[in-house]
Design a protein around this motif. Structure first.
Motif, PDB file in Angstrom:
ATOM      1  N   THR A   7      12.746 -26.402  14.263  1.00 27.31           N
ATOM      2  CA  THR A   7      12.737 -24.972  14.577  1.00 27.31           C
ATOM      3  C   THR A   7      14.074 -24.361  14.173  1.00 27.31           C
ATOM      4  N   ALA A   8      14.089 -23.060  14.033  1.00 26.43           N
ATOM      5  CA  ALA A   8      15.328 -22.352  13.709  1.00 26.43           C
ATOM      6  C   ALA A   8      15.262 -20.955  14.299  1.00 26.43           C
ATOM      7  N   VAL A   9      16.397 -20.493  14.774  1.00 27.46           N
ATOM      8  CA  VAL A   9      16.546 -19.120  15.251  1.00 27.46           C
ATOM      9  C   VAL A   9      17.690 -18.497  14.473  1.00 27.46           C
ATOM     10  N   TRP A  10      17.466 -17.314  13.922  1.00 29.66           N
ATOM     11  CA  TRP A  10      18.538 -16.652  13.190  1.00 29.66           C
ATOM     12  C   TRP A  10      18.371 -15.146  13.299  1.00 29.66           C
ATOM     13  N   GLU A  11      19.372 -14.435  12.829  1.00 31.83           N
ATOM     14  CA  GLU A  11      19.346 -12.977  12.819  1.00 31.83           C
ATOM     15  C   GLU A  11      19.417 -12.506  11.373  1.00 31.83           C
ATOM     16  N   GLN A  12      18.724 -11.411  11.086  1.00 34.98           N
ATOM     17  CA  GLN A  12      18.655 -10.936   9.703  1.00 34.98           C
ATOM     18  C   GLN A  12      18.386  -9.441   9.686  1.00 34.98           C
ATOM     19  N   GLN A  13      19.119  -8.729   8.849  1.00 36.05           N
ATOM     20  CA  GLN A  13      18.907  -7.300   8.717  1.00 36.05           C
ATOM     21  C   GLN A  13      17.587  -7.028   8.008  1.00 36.05           C
ATOM     22  N   PRO A  14      16.805  -6.055   8.473  1.00 32.25           N
ATOM     23  CA  PRO A  14      15.548  -5.727   7.784  1.00 32.25           C
ATOM     24  C   PRO A  14      15.817  -5.236   6.356  1.00 32.25           C
ATOM     25  N   GLN A  15      14.893  -5.551   5.467  1.00 32.83           N
ATOM     26  CA  GLN A  15      14.997  -5.119   4.071  1.00 32.83           C
ATOM     27  C   GLN A  15      13.605  -4.751   3.572  1.00 32.83           C
ATOM     28  N   PRO A  16      13.238  -3.458   3.639  1.00 31.53           N
ATOM     29  CA  PRO A  16      11.910  -3.058   3.147  1.00 31.53           C
ATOM     30  C   PRO A  16      11.748  -3.401   1.662  1.00 31.53           C
ATOM     31  N   ARG A  17      10.552  -3.892   1.309  1.00 34.73           N
ATOM     32  CA  ARG A  17      10.239  -4.223  -0.086  1.00 34.73           C
ATOM     33  C   ARG A  17       8.837  -3.731  -0.408  1.00 34.73           C
ATOM     34  N   ALA A  18       8.568  -3.643  -1.680  1.00 37.66           N
ATOM     35  CA  ALA A  18       7.231  -3.287  -2.144  1.00 37.66           C
ATOM     36  C   ALA A  18       6.479  -4.555  -2.523  1.00 37.66           C
ATOM     37  N   ALA A  19       5.156  -4.470  -2.523  1.00 38.52           N
ATOM     38  CA  ALA A  19       4.338  -5.630  -2.886  1.00 38.52           C
ATOM     39  C   ALA A  19       4.674  -6.112  -4.298  1.00 38.52           C
ATOM     40  N   SER A  20       4.910  -5.181  -5.205  1.00 40.86           N
ATOM     41  CA  SER A  20       5.226  -5.555  -6.586  1.00 40.86           C
ATOM     42  C   SER A  20       6.534  -6.338  -6.672  1.00 40.86           C
ATOM     43  N   ASP A  21       7.480  -6.053  -5.759  1.00 41.87           N
ATOM     44  CA  ASP A  21       8.739  -6.807  -5.748  1.00 41.87           C
ATOM     45  C   ASP A  21       8.491  -8.284  -5.464  1.00 41.87           C
ATOM     46  N   ILE A  22       7.592  -8.558  -4.512  1.00 43.73           N
ATOM     47  CA  ILE A  22       7.311  -9.941  -4.126  1.00 43.73           C
ATOM     48  C   ILE A  22       6.612 -10.681  -5.262  1.00 43.73           C
ATOM     49  N   VAL A  23       5.624 -10.048  -5.870  1.00 47.98           N
ATOM     50  CA  VAL A  23       4.889 -10.687  -6.969  1.00 47.98           C
ATOM     51  C   VAL A  23       5.821 -10.964  -8.143  1.00 47.98           C
ATOM     52  N   SER A  24       6.684 -10.000  -8.460  1.00 50.57           N
ATOM     53  CA  SER A  24       7.630 -10.188  -9.570  1.00 50.57           C
ATOM     54  C   SER A  24       8.588 -11.328  -9.280  1.00 50.57           C
ATOM     55  N   GLU A  25       9.045 -11.431  -8.032  1.00 52.63           N
ATOM     56  CA  GLU A  25       9.982 -12.492  -7.662  1.00 52.63           C
ATOM     57  C   GLU A  25       9.331 -13.866  -7.776  1.00 52.63           C
ATOM     58  N   LEU A  26       8.084 -13.973  -7.361  1.00 52.84           N
ATOM     59  CA  LEU A  26       7.390 -15.254  -7.428  1.00 52.84           C
ATOM     60  C   LEU A  26       7.066 -15.653  -8.866  1.00 52.84           C
ATOM     61  N   GLN A  27       6.949 -14.682  -9.743  1.00 55.91           N
ATOM     62  CA  GLN A  27       6.660 -14.971 -11.152  1.00 55.91           C
ATOM     63  C   GLN A  27       7.926 -15.147 -11.975  1.00 55.91           C
ATOM     64  N   ARG A  28       9.065 -15.045 -11.340  1.00 55.61           N
ATOM     65  CA  ARG A  28      10.332 -15.111 -12.063  1.00 55.61           C
ATOM     66  C   ARG A  28      10.528 -16.475 -12.709  1.00 55.61           C
ATOM     67  N   THR A  29      10.866 -16.482 -13.964  1.00 59.75           N
ATOM     68  CA  THR A  29      11.144 -17.713 -14.689  1.00 59.75           C
ATOM     69  C   THR A  29      12.634 -18.018 -14.622  1.00 59.75           C
ATOM     70  N   PRO A  30      13.052 -19.270 -14.906  1.00 64.29           N
ATOM     71  CA  PRO A  30      14.482 -19.588 -14.890  1.00 64.29           C
ATOM     72  C   PRO A  30      15.308 -18.669 -15.787  1.00 64.29           C
ATOM     73  N   GLU A  31      14.710 -18.240 -16.929  1.00 62.53           N
ATOM     74  CA  GLU A  31      15.447 -17.374 -17.848  1.00 62.53           C
ATOM     75  C   GLU A  31      15.700 -15.996 -17.246  1.00 62.53           C
ATOM     76  N   ARG A  32      14.847 -15.596 -16.276  1.00 64.19           N
ATOM     77  CA  ARG A  32      14.987 -14.278 -15.674  1.00 64.19           C
ATOM     78  C   ARG A  32      15.619 -14.347 -14.284  1.00 64.19           C
ATOM     79  N   SER A  33      16.131 -15.511 -13.902  1.00 63.02           N
ATOM     80  CA  SER A  33      16.619 -15.699 -12.537  1.00 63.02           C
ATOM     81  C   SER A  33      17.815 -14.814 -12.203  1.00 63.02           C
ATOM     82  N   LYS A  34      18.514 -14.302 -13.234  1.00 62.84           N
ATOM     83  CA  LYS A  34      19.687 -13.466 -12.991  1.00 62.84           C
ATOM     84  C   LYS A  34      19.342 -11.979 -12.929  1.00 62.84           C
ATOM     85  N   GLU A  35      18.055 -11.675 -12.987  1.00 64.41           N
ATOM     86  CA  GLU A  35      17.645 -10.277 -13.038  1.00 64.41           C
ATOM     87  C   GLU A  35      17.418  -9.652 -11.667  1.00 64.41           C
TER      88      GLU A  35
END
Length: 245
Positions: A7-35
């Motif tokens: 288990t883990a307990v932590w604190e984190q500031q909220p960060q609103p995102r769009a659905a397209s942001d998540i899909v793009s991040e999951l499709q990110r290739t190593p060549e695009r990792s710095k984008e």
């Protein structure tokens, strides 16, 4: 063999995102990792616990005790990430009631994608390239629309193909998983509120805290020795090593 509870307990500031942001991040290739546009807020004040002797309910109870220690007034938004395990869900809901906590429970996105892939692989007749496209499209759907839309879309596709009972088995398995966890899959709301939707903290802890030490080739442990090692590694991971000594 013995399954560890982590288990883990932590604190984190909220960060609103769009659905397209998540899909793009999951499709990110190593060549695009710095984008990456904007780095997400990092978990703060993380405390990790692990045990091979305690029960699941005991481990979850101690997680809630730590939450009460940090937020006794119940003033913070309490978000719990889960992987879909029914016993885990029961323990969390029971402890939430016992601690009088209002919880936002989020199904881990990576575990959800596994079942999405199962359904897509069957519907795309085991074609990997087509399944990648299918999963990306339906992931965007579930991240931006009610989960009922995803269920209806997959069900309609399965019915239209008139698949055999055997071919439909992974699709039915995925649909059963989605229906059982539907109340924890309100991803459009979670993203709008800036909540975490993936349990990277726990996945990382399972890897470096447990597997990298207890799972090394040829290792054999008795329970007291493994428990002692896990506690020491958890103390160090949580930044409590000096205070402990």
């Amino acid at each position: 063999r013995r399954m560890a509870i982590v288990t883990a307990v932590w604190e984190q500031q909220p960060q609103p995102r769009a659905a397209s942001d998540i899909v793009s991040e999951l499709q990110r290739t190593p060549e695009r990792s710095k984008e990456r546009k904007t780095p997400l807020p990092r978990p703060q004040n993380k405390r990790v616990s692990a045990s091979v002797q305690k029960s699941l309910s005991t481990g979850v109870g101690e997680m809630f005790d730590e939450l009460d220690h940090r937020d006794p007034e119940r003033a913070r938004c309490a978000v719990v990430l889960i992987d879909g395990n029914e016993h885990q869900q029961t323990a969390i809901l029971d402890e939430g009631r016992r601690h009088a906590r209002k919880l936002t429970i989020v199904l881990d996105l990576i575990h959800m994608i596994h079942y999405l892939w199962l359904a897509g692989f069957a519907l795309c007749h085991k074609n990997h390239a087509k399944t990648d496209v299918w999963v990306a499209r339906h992931l965007l759907l579930v991240l931006s629309h009610p989960v009922a839309d995803l269920l209806a879309t997959i069900q309609a596709a399965a019915d239209a193909q008139r698949l055999s009972k055997c071919a439909r088995k992974p699709i039915d398995k995925a649909l059963k998983y989605f229906r059982r966890n539907a109340s924890f899959m309100d991803y459009p709301t979670f993203l709008a509120q800036g909540l975490p939707i993936a349990s990277g903290v726990i996945e990382g802890a399972c890897r470096h805290l447990i597997q990298d030490r207890l799972g090394i080739t040829g290792a054999r442990w008795d329970l007291p020795g493994a428990e002692a090692m896990l506690r020491l590694r958890a103390l160090r991971t949580s930044g409590d090593w000096d205070d402990y000594w």
